[in-house]
Design an enzyme around this catalytic site. Sequence first.
Site, PDB file in Angstrom:
ATOM      1  N   SER A 300       0.813  -1.220   0.000  1.00  0.00           N
ATOM      2  CA  SER A 300       0.000   0.000   0.000  1.00  0.00           C
ATOM      3  C   SER A 300       0.843   1.264   0.000  1.00  0.00           C
ATOM      4  O   SER A 300       0.535   2.230  -0.706  1.00  0.00           O
ATOM      5  CB  SER A 300      -0.939  -0.005   1.211  1.00  0.00           C
ATOM      6  OG  SER A 300      -1.785  -1.128   1.184  1.00  0.00           O
ATOM      7  N   HIS A 351       0.117   4.765   4.388  1.00  0.00           N
ATOM      8  CA  HIS A 351      -0.394   5.363   3.158  1.00  0.00           C
ATOM      9  C   HIS A 351       0.155   6.771   2.954  1.00  0.00           C
ATOM     10  O   HIS A 351       0.639   7.112   1.866  1.00  0.00           O
ATOM     11  CB  HIS A 351      -1.924   5.400   3.190  1.00  0.00           C
ATOM     12  CG  HIS A 351      -2.543   4.039   3.141  1.00  0.00           C
ATOM     13  ND1 HIS A 351      -3.910   3.840   3.213  1.00  0.00           N
ATOM     14  CD2 HIS A 351      -1.995   2.804   3.030  1.00  0.00           C
ATOM     15  CE1 HIS A 351      -4.162   2.549   3.132  1.00  0.00           C
ATOM     16  NE2 HIS A 351      -3.024   1.902   3.040  1.00  0.00           N
TER      17      HIS A 351
END
Length: 517
Positions: A300, A351
Amino acid sequence: MDVLQHDLFYWQLVNHLVTQRGYRVIEMNPNLNEIWLEEEVPQSPKILRVVRKDVNWSNRLKEDMNNTLVKFNGLRRQLSFRKVTAENIYVSTYSPVDSWEHLINDPLTIAQDKTVMNTYLIEADDENKARELERLKIDLHTSQDKVMSNDFYALEEMEGRIKTLRNEVLQKAEERLQAEQAIFKFGKPFFTYLLLISVAVMFVLLELNGGSMRILTLVEYGAKYNPLIEAGEYWRLFTAMFLHIGFLHFFMNSLALFYLGSAVERIFGSWRFLFIYIIAGLSGSIASFAFNDQVAAGASGAIFGCFGALLHFGINHRKLFFRTMGMSVIVILIINLSLGFLVPMIDNGAHIGGLVGGFLASFVVQLPKRRFKIKQLLFFVLVAALGYGLFLFGMINDQKSGAPIVHLQLSQELLEENEYEKAYSLLLTVKERQLDIAELYFLLGYTEVHLNKYEEAEKNFKRTVEMRPEFHEAHYNLALIYVHFEQEDKALQAVQQALVYSPTEEHYVQLREKLER
């Protein structure tokens, strides 16, 4: 003859705008008698519509102007202009037979004046041409035709000249289109496919060796686990990028990598993409280490780094970015970041860290054919300094989210594997934090029983039921310890307490019956 002369003027005007003024062709109808153009000036964006159309009646003119205004406003939104000036130019052999001047005297506006449209009607008359071109601030005397009047052209010459001008416009539009397409085809997604194969192989390997949802398996194969990183296993910051927790996590990240990774690799080239991907992935892992104590894995952070790279592309090619992928990229990015703040299980630190890392890494490598060596070096130093500083913060940050639940989960899996010594060591580490968690004391007691530390186990089971009286498993295990100590009265009392909270548990009933006999 007048009609053909005005056709020639139409193509002179369009050719001048495209080849000499640098307007970009947005759209052309199949008959090439209506062309939409954009002047690519960031400070004062302008859109033009040039149409070769004989307008006979003012009501038809008014209707067409209103429809054109709506389309101009749609183009404004599509091109991401906050406000735009639009020029609607009719090249008509004659003006409408009824009153029409009032229609073009004042500009039309729409969307709270964000789109302002001026209308011009250019007739065959040279005086009218000069007046309207003056309003448009267009000087065809500077063009390759030198003069506006076409009276001296013979019929065949006009037809040939029209064809030449038209071909030049089409060629210029095609060259610009190919140049823009070439930006998206600089590289081939070689590393994207290689990374997809890598994460797929690792996912299968995890599933064959205990399962990708099992924390112990994830840690064994290189997931981000803070205590081991703090102990010197820094390589986990890298290997965590190739592991995924569960099929859905693996599938969604693979899908995102396929689309985003391919786009970034095609734009930046393979080696630049690989650098961006690795830096973004490491940045995401370091951010997760600094702020989140959970066991973490996944691509991610690196994928959000691809978002950062596309934003860097948007800074350098703003108009092209918004014409192609811009709004989709921004909307998807906002949705994903918002979900990260709303869903506790999502590691939003990874993220955001990956997004920033990928964005800054893009400044290090730069887009193809762009070189700013000093700036590139400075950005590399900045990336390294931020990454190292964030890592040092993680080493001293004892308030990471998720602690210490993850350690209890891992301890429980170690106990299921009969790894009592490892589990005990980990549980003692958690206990050193002076955290009052009933599950911690229960697992300590359970481990100490298997390590023959019965007195310590008794204390921990007592502490468990003090904190949570309804913890019937702790009462039952306490009864077993009393049986070991041959304190049957205490054992009977403990198992009866367990049955209060779980009266149908067969093991509890059997132990009570045995003690009562």
